[in-house]
Write an enzyme that holds these catalytic residues in place. Sequence first.
Site, short mmCIF file in Angstrom:
data_model
loop_
_atom_site.label_atom_id
_atom_site.label_comp_id
_atom_site.label_asym_id
_atom_site.label_seq_id
_atom_site.Cartn_x
_atom_site.Cartn_y
_atom_site.Cartn_z
N ASP A 9 0.84 -1.21 0.00
CA ASP A 9 0.00 0.00 0.00
C ASP A 9 0.87 1.25 0.00
O ASP A 9 2.04 1.22 0.38
CB ASP A 9 -0.93 0.01 1.22
CG ASP A 9 -0.17 -0.04 2.55
OD1 ASP A 9 0.83 -0.81 2.62
OD2 ASP A 9 -0.55 0.65 3.50
N GLU A 10 0.26 2.35 -0.44
CA GLU A 10 0.85 3.69 -0.33
C GLU A 10 2.31 3.73 -0.76
O GLU A 10 3.19 4.17 0.00
CB GLU A 10 0.68 4.21 1.11
CG GLU A 10 -0.79 4.34 1.49
CD GLU A 10 -1.04 4.81 2.92
OE1 GLU A 10 -0.19 4.55 3.79
OE2 GLU A 10 -2.10 5.43 3.17
N VAL A 11 2.56 3.30 -1.98
CA VAL A 11 3.94 3.32 -2.52
C VAL A 11 4.18 4.72 -3.08
O VAL A 11 4.18 4.94 -4.29
CB VAL A 11 4.14 2.23 -3.59
CG1 VAL A 11 5.62 2.10 -3.94
CG2 VAL A 11 3.59 0.89 -3.13
#
Length: 493
Positions: A168-170
Site C-alpha cells: 500500500d501507499e507506494v
Amino acid sequence: MRSARRARTAGAERGEERERPEPPSAMRQRLVHLDLKGAPPRAAYLAEVLPLLRAMGATGLLLEYEDAFPYAAPLEALRAPHAYSRPELRELLGRAAELGLEVVPLVQSFGHMEFVLKHKEFAHLREVKTFPNALNPHKEEARALVRAMIDRVMELHRDLRWFHIGCDEVYYLGEGEESKQWLQQQGNTPEKLCLFHIKAVASYVASSYPTVTPIMWDDMLRGISEETLAESGVPQLVQPMIWDYAADLDVESKVLLVEKYRRCGFSKVWFASAFKGATGVNQSLTLIGHHLKNHLQWLKVANSIPADVLQGIALTGWQRYDHFSVLCELFPVAIPSLAVCLQALENGGYSEKVKENVEKLLGMSNLELDTFMSTSTGTFPGSNILTLVTQVSFYLKSSVDELLERNRYVTGWFSPYHRKRKIIHPIIMHHFQPDAISLLSKWKAVVQDLQAAMEQVFHKCTVEEWMEENVHPSLEKLQQVVDDLDKAIKAQN
C-alpha cells in the site's frame, strides 16, 4: 465479575466458543490486525488476551510484524531491541492454533519500507535516494531482500493459507532515477511498474509456497484500468484487501470496486475496516461510535455483493501511521471498540442485545459509544490502562492549564516575568501554592499507577514514548511552576 470473566475465558480455551452460527453477512473470516511497528505488547499479555479475542468473535490474526520480528543474519539490522524472540513467537502461534485462530503474517514488500530502508546497509535500495519509504523495483537485490524477509517469516509459521505482502501507499513510485529512465521507454507507465513489482513478489510466494495465497492492500490498484490489471497477471496471483476506515464509507462505490476487480480476474476479495488508529495520528482515546459505523457500512457492502466473492475482513488497529510517526491509541485502550466491532460483524448488526454481550465479555457495566469518556472500568486484560489513560487524556492538561493560565493569582502575580526574577508577594503565594502542590502530587500518583500498569503490558521504550508525548509536557510545566515558587520564596527569605 473477575471470576465470571475467567469462566468465559476458560470456556473459550476449551473450544466451547468455536462452534458458532454463520453470520447473516458473509463476514466468516474476521482477522484482528495487530500492528506491531509501534507499542508491541509483551508476548505474555498477548497470550492472555487471545482467548478474549476468540470469545469476542475473532477467527484469526493479521500479524504485521515490521521490526518486531526476530530477524537473524543477514537481516538482523531490521530487528528492534524489543523484538519478540523465536520461542516467544512459537508459543504465541501455538496458542493461537489451540484457540482456532488463523494466523496471517504481513510483511511489507514495496511501500512503508522505512523500517528497512532507514538502515545504511539497505539505503541504496530506495526508489528515491533521500526517502526511505519505497523500494526500488528495478533492483534484483531489492527483490532478493523481500524474498529473504518472506522466507524468514514463513519459517516460523505452519499451515498458512494466506500471506499478506502489503504493497500500500507506494509514494513517489516512478520518481527515482532508474524509474524516470524506464518510464521514457514507449508503453511504460507508473501503473505497469507497480504491477511488475507486485507480480514478482506474489509469484515468489505462489511458487515457493504453493498452498499459500498472497493478499495485498488494494489502494495501488484502484486507479489502474481494467485492461492493464487484467493483462498484468496479478489478478490470478493475489487477493486484494479493500480498505476504508471512514464512518460514512460509500457503499455503492465499494460495490462497484468489487465488481471491477471481479471483471479483471480477481477470484476473491477481502475488506479492511478499523477498530482504532484511524481517526488521528496522535489520538489517545478511541471513539467507538466512529468505528462501529464503519463496520455497519462494510456489512452493507457485504450484503450487496455475491457471497462467494468475499473471503473475509481484517479489522485493522493501527499503532502508528508510519514507522516514524507518534503512537496512536494503545491496544488495551481500544479493546472495547474491537469487541463492539467484532460482535457487530458476527451478529450482522448492532443491537441492545449485542451491547449486553459486549459488556459481559469486558466486565463493563455501561459501555459508551458516542463519547470518549468511559464510566466503567472493566475487567478485561489491560482495562486499568484504559481507565488511567482516560483520566490523563481528559484531565491532566486541562487541570494544569486551568491553574497556570486561568488562575488570576498565577497570571497576575506569578507571571514569567515574576518567575524569572524570583518576585513573589507573600500574601498572594498562599492563594495558589497549596493548589499547585496538591495538583502535582495527585498527578504524580496517577502517572505512577499508569506507568506500573503499562510496564505489565509494554516494553520500557513504549512507556517512555507514551509518557513523553502525553504526560511530560503538562506535568513538567506544573513541576516547573512549583519549583519556581520554591525558589522565589527562598530568595525572599
